[in-house]
Scaffold this active site. Structure first.
Site, short mmCIF file in Angstrom:
data_model
loop_
_atom_site.label_atom_id
_atom_site.label_comp_id
_atom_site.label_asym_id
_atom_site.label_seq_id
_atom_site.Cartn_x
_atom_site.Cartn_y
_atom_site.Cartn_z
N GLY A 59 0.83 -1.21 0.00
CA GLY A 59 0.00 0.00 0.00
C GLY A 59 0.86 1.25 0.00
N GLY A 61 -1.05 4.36 -0.01
CA GLY A 61 -1.96 5.36 0.52
C GLY A 61 -3.19 4.69 1.07
N GLN A 66 -11.49 3.59 4.63
CA GLN A 66 -10.98 2.23 4.47
C GLN A 66 -10.71 1.54 5.80
OE1 GLN A 66 -7.97 3.53 1.28
NE2 GLN A 66 -8.56 1.49 0.61
N GLY A 118 -4.66 -0.09 -8.24
CA GLY A 118 -5.33 -1.08 -7.42
C GLY A 118 -5.72 -0.40 -6.13
N CYS A 119 -6.44 -1.11 -5.28
CA CYS A 119 -6.95 -0.50 -4.06
C CYS A 119 -6.94 -1.54 -2.95
CB CYS A 119 -8.36 0.02 -4.30
SG CYS A 119 -9.10 0.81 -2.86
N LEU A 120 -6.51 -1.12 -1.77
CA LEU A 120 -6.48 -2.05 -0.63
C LEU A 120 -7.86 -2.61 -0.30
CD1 LEU A 120 -4.07 0.02 1.65
CD2 LEU A 120 -3.53 -2.16 0.55
N HIS A 161 -6.63 9.46 -6.28
CA HIS A 161 -7.28 8.21 -5.86
C HIS A 161 -7.83 8.34 -4.43
CE1 HIS A 161 -7.28 3.58 -5.69
NE2 HIS A 161 -7.40 3.91 -4.42
N GLU A 162 -7.02 8.94 -3.55
CA GLU A 162 -7.42 9.03 -2.14
C GLU A 162 -8.52 10.08 -1.92
OE1 GLU A 162 -6.55 6.61 -0.41
OE2 GLU A 162 -4.79 5.91 -1.49
N HIS A 165 -11.78 8.57 -2.62
CA HIS A 165 -12.31 7.76 -1.51
C HIS A 165 -13.17 8.60 -0.57
CE1 HIS A 165 -10.86 3.65 -1.62
NE2 HIS A 165 -9.62 4.02 -1.88
ZN ZN Z 1 -8.14 2.87 -2.67
#
Ligand code: ZN
Length: 184
Positions: A59, A61, A66, A118-120, A161-162, A165
């Site tokens: 990761g 970020g 999340q 991608g994303c956690l 990206h963040e 979110h």
């Molecule tokens: Zn993400």
């Protein structure tokens, strides 16, 4: 956000990162009152996010939703800044984390780039997203100080990206060529 080339599922089970399907990821997160940035509650959220991010293999970020907290905070790892400088061999915990509270993208380049993301919260899924190549972001840091910084390349992608979110937007909403990489 995670980097595809480093993908691995090796997150420890002590980390609780919520995954797609959890409604908290689709909420518009709440603004943090500036006077509360130094409060125990907000400082704990930041510390938890940082710990969660350090425990991921790949990761770079993480946003507060999340970890189940619907507040406008995200953390970006210095690792994203040094992505292009070859030979920067550091262990995960050597990277500094930057907290962005109530972030606003105040400027973004018309010029875009396309990179895999991608994303956690969506393990194993990758896709190509168009983002501005450069952005300027304004936010508060964990001490409650106003900060403004420019970013380009991977760091700019990460910031966009963040921020998404915090508005309930996931990269899969914008991505093309979504693909699932099997995790075994
Ligand atoms: Zn993400």
């Amino acid at each position: 956000m995670i980097r595809e080339e480093l993908y691995s599922k090796a997150m420890t089970d002590t980390v609780k990162i919520v995954t797609e399907g959890n409604p908290v990821l689709r909420n518009v997160a709440a603004t943090v009152p500036v006077g509360e940035i130094q409060s125990e509650r907000i400082q704990k959220i930041i510390a938890d996010m940082s710990a969660a991010l350090y425990k991921t293999e790949d990761g770079i970020g993480i946003a507060a939703p999340q970890i189940g907290e619907s507040v406008r905070i995200f953390i970006a790892s210095e690792e994203a800044l040094e992505h292009d400088s070859a030979g920067a061999e550091k262990s995960k915990t050597d990277w500094r984390h930057f907290a962005f509270i109530n972030p606003e993208i105040v400027n973004q380049s018309k010029k875009q780039l396309e990179d895999p993301e991608g994303c956690l919260s969506i393990p194993g899924v990758y896709g190509t997203v168009q983002r501005s190549e450069k952005v300027k972001i304004r936010a508060y840091n964990e001490k409650g100080e106003k900060v403004e910084r420019g970013a380009s390349g991977l760091f700019a992608i990460l910031l966009q990206h963040e921020v998404d979110h915090l508005n309930g937007i996931l990269f899969i909403d914008k991505a093309e060529n979504l693909r699932k990489i099997s995790v075994d």
